[in-house]
Design a protein around this motif. Structure first.
Motif, PDB file in Angstrom:
ATOM      1  N   ALA A   1       0.730  -1.300   0.349  1.00 28.07           N
ATOM      2  CA  ALA A   1      -0.107   0.078   0.016  1.00 28.07           C
ATOM      3  C   ALA A   1       0.833   1.375   0.082  1.00 28.07           C
ATOM      4  O   ALA A   1       0.372   2.367  -0.384  1.00 28.07           O
ATOM      5  N   ALA A   2       2.022   1.241   0.502  1.00 25.49           N
ATOM      6  CA  ALA A   2       2.875   2.225   0.606  1.00 25.49           C
ATOM      7  C   ALA A   2       3.573   2.552  -0.652  1.00 25.49           C
ATOM      8  O   ALA A   2       3.886   3.824  -0.991  1.00 25.49           O
ATOM      9  N   THR A   3       4.063   1.662  -1.569  1.00 23.00           N
ATOM     10  CA  THR A   3       4.761   1.769  -2.729  1.00 23.00           C
ATOM     11  C   THR A   3       4.183   1.328  -4.028  1.00 23.00           C
ATOM     12  O   THR A   3       4.743   1.877  -5.142  1.00 23.00           O
ATOM     13  N   GLY A   4       3.232   0.514  -3.907  1.00 25.49           N
ATOM     14  CA  GLY A   4       2.527  -0.037  -5.217  1.00 25.49           C
ATOM     15  C   GLY A   4       3.295  -1.288  -5.386  1.00 25.49           C
ATOM     16  O   GLY A   4       2.977  -1.983  -6.679  1.00 25.49           O
ATOM     17  N   LYS A   5       4.461  -1.656  -4.783  1.00 24.54           N
ATOM     18  CA  LYS A   5       5.155  -2.983  -5.240  1.00 24.54           C
ATOM     19  C   LYS A   5       4.579  -4.166  -5.299  1.00 24.54           C
ATOM     20  O   LYS A   5       3.752  -4.229  -4.151  1.00 24.54           O
ATOM     21  N   VAL A   6       4.347  -5.090  -6.206  1.00 24.16           N
ATOM     22  CA  VAL A   6       3.506  -6.314  -6.239  1.00 24.16           C
ATOM     23  C   VAL A   6       4.292  -7.029  -5.130  1.00 24.16           C
ATOM     24  O   VAL A   6       5.427  -7.472  -4.847  1.00 24.16           O
ATOM     25  N   ARG A   7       3.469  -7.769  -4.362  1.00 23.51           N
ATOM     26  CA  ARG A   7       3.696  -8.631  -3.250  1.00 23.51           C
ATOM     27  C   ARG A   7       3.643 -10.262  -3.596  1.00 23.51           C
ATOM     28  O   ARG A   7       4.591 -11.014  -3.537  1.00 23.51           O
ATOM     29  N   TRP A   8       2.330 -10.553  -4.155  1.00 27.95           N
ATOM     30  CA  TRP A   8       2.190 -11.650  -4.400  1.00 27.95           C
ATOM     31  C   TRP A   8       0.951 -12.023  -5.357  1.00 27.95           C
ATOM     32  O   TRP A   8       0.230 -10.991  -5.720  1.00 27.95           O
TER      33      TRP A   8
ATOM     34  N   GLY B   1      -0.810 -15.791  -0.238  1.00 18.89           N
ATOM     35  CA  GLY B   1      -2.131 -16.662  -1.068  1.00 18.89           C
ATOM     36  C   GLY B   1      -1.977 -17.961  -0.853  1.00 18.89           C
ATOM     37  O   GLY B   1      -2.986 -18.489  -1.603  1.00 18.89           O
ATOM     38  N   ALA B   2      -1.419 -18.598   0.170  1.00 15.52           N
ATOM     39  CA  ALA B   2      -1.477 -20.054   0.473  1.00 15.52           C
ATOM     40  C   ALA B   2      -3.064 -20.270   0.845  1.00 15.52           C
ATOM     41  O   ALA B   2      -3.761 -19.277   1.497  1.00 15.52           O
ATOM     42  N   ARG B   3      -3.442 -21.529   0.417  1.00 22.47           N
ATOM     43  CA  ARG B   3      -5.065 -21.879   0.653  1.00 22.47           C
ATOM     44  C   ARG B   3      -4.893 -22.478   2.125  1.00 22.47           C
ATOM     45  O   ARG B   3      -4.089 -23.058   2.466  1.00 22.47           O
ATOM     46  N   GLY B   4      -6.073 -22.002   2.888  1.00 20.71           N
ATOM     47  CA  GLY B   4      -6.298 -22.423   4.170  1.00 20.71           C
ATOM     48  C   GLY B   4      -7.475 -23.310   4.138  1.00 20.71           C
ATOM     49  O   GLY B   4      -7.688 -24.260   3.246  1.00 20.71           O
ATOM     50  N   TRP B   5      -8.318 -23.447   5.220  1.00 17.30           N
ATOM     51  CA  TRP B   5      -9.312 -24.107   5.533  1.00 17.30           C
ATOM     52  C   TRP B   5     -10.344 -24.151   4.389  1.00 17.30           C
ATOM     53  O   TRP B   5     -10.545 -22.989   3.610  1.00 17.30           O
ATOM     54  N   LYS B   6     -11.147 -24.991   4.123  1.00 19.80           N
ATOM     55  CA  LYS B   6     -12.342 -24.767   2.931  1.00 19.80           C
ATOM     56  C   LYS B   6     -13.674 -25.414   3.626  1.00 19.80           C
ATOM     57  O   LYS B   6     -13.464 -26.453   4.584  1.00 19.80           O
ATOM     58  N   LYS B   7     -14.736 -24.921   3.259  1.00 18.33           N
ATOM     59  CA  LYS B   7     -16.030 -25.450   3.708  1.00 18.33           C
ATOM     60  C   LYS B   7     -16.971 -25.582   2.697  1.00 18.33           C
ATOM     61  O   LYS B   7     -17.379 -24.650   1.977  1.00 18.33           O
ATOM     62  N   PRO B   8     -17.707 -26.933   2.445  1.00 16.93           N
ATOM     63  CA  PRO B   8     -18.620 -27.140   1.453  1.00 16.93           C
ATOM     64  C   PRO B   8     -19.838 -26.332   1.661  1.00 16.93           C
ATOM     65  O   PRO B   8     -20.507 -26.070   2.854  1.00 16.93           O
ATOM     66  N   VAL B   9     -20.412 -25.721   0.549  1.00 15.93           N
ATOM     67  CA  VAL B   9     -21.578 -25.353   0.660  1.00 15.93           C
ATOM     68  C   VAL B   9     -22.587 -25.778  -0.746  1.00 15.93           C
ATOM     69  O   VAL B   9     -21.978 -25.979  -1.726  1.00 15.93           O
ATOM     70  N   PRO B  10     -23.737 -25.252  -0.762  1.00 19.88           N
ATOM     71  CA  PRO B  10     -24.536 -25.803  -2.037  1.00 19.88           C
ATOM     72  C   PRO B  10     -23.822 -24.979  -3.561  1.00 19.88           C
ATOM     73  O   PRO B  10     -23.785 -23.895  -3.259  1.00 19.88           O
TER      74      PRO B  10
ATOM     75  N   VAL C   1     -16.481 -22.281   0.084  1.00 18.24           N
ATOM     76  CA  VAL C   1     -15.734 -21.131   0.203  1.00 18.24           C
ATOM     77  C   VAL C   1     -14.488 -21.430   1.110  1.00 18.24           C
ATOM     78  O   VAL C   1     -14.475 -22.715   1.666  1.00 18.24           O
ATOM     79  N   ARG C   2     -13.447 -20.956   0.914  1.00 21.22           N
ATOM     80  CA  ARG C   2     -12.231 -21.175   1.535  1.00 21.22           C
ATOM     81  C   ARG C   2     -11.348 -19.913   1.791  1.00 21.22           C
ATOM     82  O   ARG C   2     -11.187 -18.960   1.168  1.00 21.22           O
ATOM     83  N   MET C   3     -10.702 -20.165   2.911  1.00 23.85           N
ATOM     84  CA  MET C   3      -9.408 -19.267   3.397  1.00 23.85           C
ATOM     85  C   MET C   3      -8.396 -19.081   2.570  1.00 23.85           C
ATOM     86  O   MET C   3      -7.894 -19.926   2.167  1.00 23.85           O
ATOM     87  N   ILE C   4      -8.082 -17.711   2.228  1.00 25.15           N
ATOM     88  CA  ILE C   4      -6.918 -17.383   1.646  1.00 25.15           C
ATOM     89  C   ILE C   4      -6.048 -16.740   2.432  1.00 25.15           C
ATOM     90  O   ILE C   4      -6.291 -15.659   3.088  1.00 25.15           O
ATOM     91  N   ASP C   5      -4.871 -17.339   2.607  1.00 27.43           N
ATOM     92  CA  ASP C   5      -3.946 -16.697   3.584  1.00 27.43           C
ATOM     93  C   ASP C   5      -2.986 -15.827   3.206  1.00 27.43           C
ATOM     94  O   ASP C   5      -1.903 -16.239   2.391  1.00 27.43           O
ATOM     95  N   ALA C   6      -3.294 -14.424   3.401  1.00 23.17           N
ATOM     96  CA  ALA C   6      -2.464 -13.414   2.773  1.00 23.17           C
ATOM     97  C   ALA C   6      -0.936 -13.255   3.257  1.00 23.17           C
ATOM     98  O   ALA C   6      -0.051 -13.092   2.734  1.00 23.17           O
ATOM     99  N   ALA C   7      -0.850 -13.823   4.460  1.00 28.50           N
ATOM    100  CA  ALA C   7       0.284 -13.669   5.367  1.00 28.50           C
ATOM    101  C   ALA C   7       1.464 -14.925   4.905  1.00 28.50           C
ATOM    102  O   ALA C   7       2.716 -14.838   4.905  1.00 28.50           O
ATOM    103  N   ARG C   8       0.880 -15.805   3.951  1.00 28.24           N
ATOM    104  CA  ARG C   8       1.581 -16.568   3.249  1.00 28.24           C
ATOM    105  C   ARG C   8       1.426 -16.715   1.800  1.00 28.24           C
ATOM    106  O   ARG C   8       1.592 -17.644   0.984  1.00 28.24           O
TER     107      ARG C   8
END
Length: 471
Positions: free
Chosen positions: A233-240, A282-291, A273-280
């Motif tokens: 957010a400070a520089t615009g440099k791409v992180r991942w 964009g690594a995938r975290g837990w997921k939960k099934p829904v219709p 739906v699943r959690m995306i871990d920005a600290a890692r």
């Protein structure tokens, strides 16, 4: 570094190129899931039944919510005085999108981006030659604001596909990134990246959308591949960057490092739906099934929300709100909305209060305020009368169209309805403070935003400001 070179040239170009711009309701029961024991409700053992409404289909009836027990809240029929604007000013062009702080409004148009003083509507800074022709729509929202900085997906006369950051206190460009320059293939276009929305969490800016490979092999019948790009957010440099068919409608909470993404519409399988871990990165975290037929699997603006450490989204047949722990995915509680006369009930886009203590759930003609901690209903605000087309009046947020149809300030809930009215609702009681109706609004509805304790409304070429407590 392609992004770094683009930032240098763009900031110089924009600084030198600045230009001036002139100023029938169905009765509903609200209940918890009695089949859940306290341990099961906290542990997330329950899974919604694999059924639901057609993807993206709007509600055709106007179900309204009432308590399912004697101790539930009685619905409050919304009625209030017409608002007295703090100021109203005409401009030269109709804006395409708005963003605001408590001091400055960023007005984005088809020719330039201008800045107005929130207190008076007068020009705050010189306009810039950045523009966004498509603006805010059902599946797109190109602006964001955090910590005194405006962010905008835009174009200039010489370049397109930019992400820019503006100092909200001075109206100056902080940095600019050409998003197209970072697409795989460099100068050779091998993929088409749509840029649906920008969001901010802490020190990171996210651009989300869909990507399609231009190799002639992909089909529009295949599941949509979504992507997330993270920038400093400070520089615009791409992180991942992360992408996949499990990344659509990405919800970015205003703080923390956990994002929520919905899968693309799968073929005859439950979605998730699943959690995306920005600290890692964009690594995938837990997921939960829904219709798989739930509406939030369609691409576009997020149809989920975050409050007080919980992700909230619809399940069941679209009639059940689930709250899960953002870190673990464990279900904390669920709340079902049940029609008594057989009409189908589906939840609209939920949205939180500023402090996260309340989640507001639009259901047809009703707006239900639930305690984030346990899903207890606090109040129910009900619309009366007809829409501008003669049907039942509905909250726009209940139609699951995406975009900004409801938003909160410190102690006020703002929400639009299908009768071209914006309501200011007391956060504590659910009663209307005032209403603002404009029959000249375009078919897409109000173009508006909240900055501090004011709401700003654009109607064609006229900008109007109303204080939250003014009537």
């Amino acid at each position: 570094d392609v992004y770094k070179r683009q930032r240098r040239s763009l900031v110089g170009l924009l600084a030198g190129g600045a230009v001036l711009a002139g100023g029938g309701a169905a009765a509903l029961a609200i209940s918890g899931d009695s089949s859940l024991s306290p341990a099961r409700g906290a542990g997330g053992a329950g899974t919604p039944a694999p059924s639901g409404p057609p993807s993206g289909a709007p509600a055709t009836s106007a179900p309204s919510a009432s308590a399912s027990s004697a101790d539930g809240p009685e619905p409050v029929v919304l009625a209030g005085p017409d608002a007295a604007p703090a100021w109203s000013r005409a401009g030269k062009y109709a804006p395409t999108c708005l963003e605001a702080t408590d001091e400055v409004i960023m007005v984005v148009g088809r020719k330039s981006t201008s800045f107005l003083a929130a207190a008076t509507g007068k020009r705050a800074f010189d306009a810039l030659n950045t523009k966004d022709e498509f603006g805010a729509s059902m599946g797109r929202h190109p602006t964001a604001h955090a910590d005194g900085v405006f962010y905008l997906l835009c174009d200039t006369p010489d370049q397109f596909g930019l992400l820019m950051a503006f100092d909200a206190a001075r109206g100056k460009v902080k940095w600019a990134v050409n998003l197209a320059a970072g697409d795989p293939g460099g100068a050779e276009v091998v993929s088409m990246y749509s840029k649906n929305y920008v969001a901010v969490a802490g020190k990171t800016v996210y651009v989300c959308g869909q990507v399609r490979e231009l190799d002639g092999k992909s089909s529009f019948d295949e599941p949509t591949t979504g992507y997330i790009r993270a920038f400093d957010a400070a520089t615009g440099k791409v992180r991942w960057e992360a992408k996949g068919t499990d990344i659509n409608n990405v919800l970015v909470p205003p703080s923390g490092s956990r994002l929520l993404a919905a899968s693309a519409v799968p073929a005859k399988k439950p979605g998730q739906v699943r959690m995306i871990d920005a600290a890692r990165k964009g690594a995938r975290g837990w997921k939960k099934p829904v219709p798989h037929t739930s509406y939030y699997f369609t691409t576009g603006w997020p149809l989920t929300c975050y409050a007080a450490g919980l992700f909230l989204f619809a399940g069941g047949a679209g009639d059940t709100l689930l709250a899960v722990d953002a870190a673990t995915g464990r279900e904390k509680w669920q709340r079902r909305f049940e029609a008594r006369n057989g009409d189908q009930v589906r939840i609209g886009t939920p949205f939180p209060s500023v402090d996260g203590g309340t989640v507001h759930v639009p259901v047809g003609s009703d707006l239900v305020a639930l305690a984030t901690a346990d899903g207890t209903a606090r109040w129910v605000a009900r619309l009366d009368g007809a829409s501008d087309t003669g049907g039942a009046n509905l909250f726009k947020a209940s139609l699951r169209l995406g975009g900004r149809h409801a938003q909160c300030s410190a102690d006020t809930v703002f929400a639009t309805d299908s009768a071209n009215t914006l309501w200011a609702i007391d956060e504590a009681t659910g009663r209307a403070r005032w209403k603002y109706t404009d029959d000249s609004q375009p078919d897409v509805g109000f173009l508006w935003t909240v900055g501090g304790d004011r709401v700003f409304i654009a109607s064609h070429m006229t900008m109007t400001a109303i204080a939250a407590r003014r009537s």
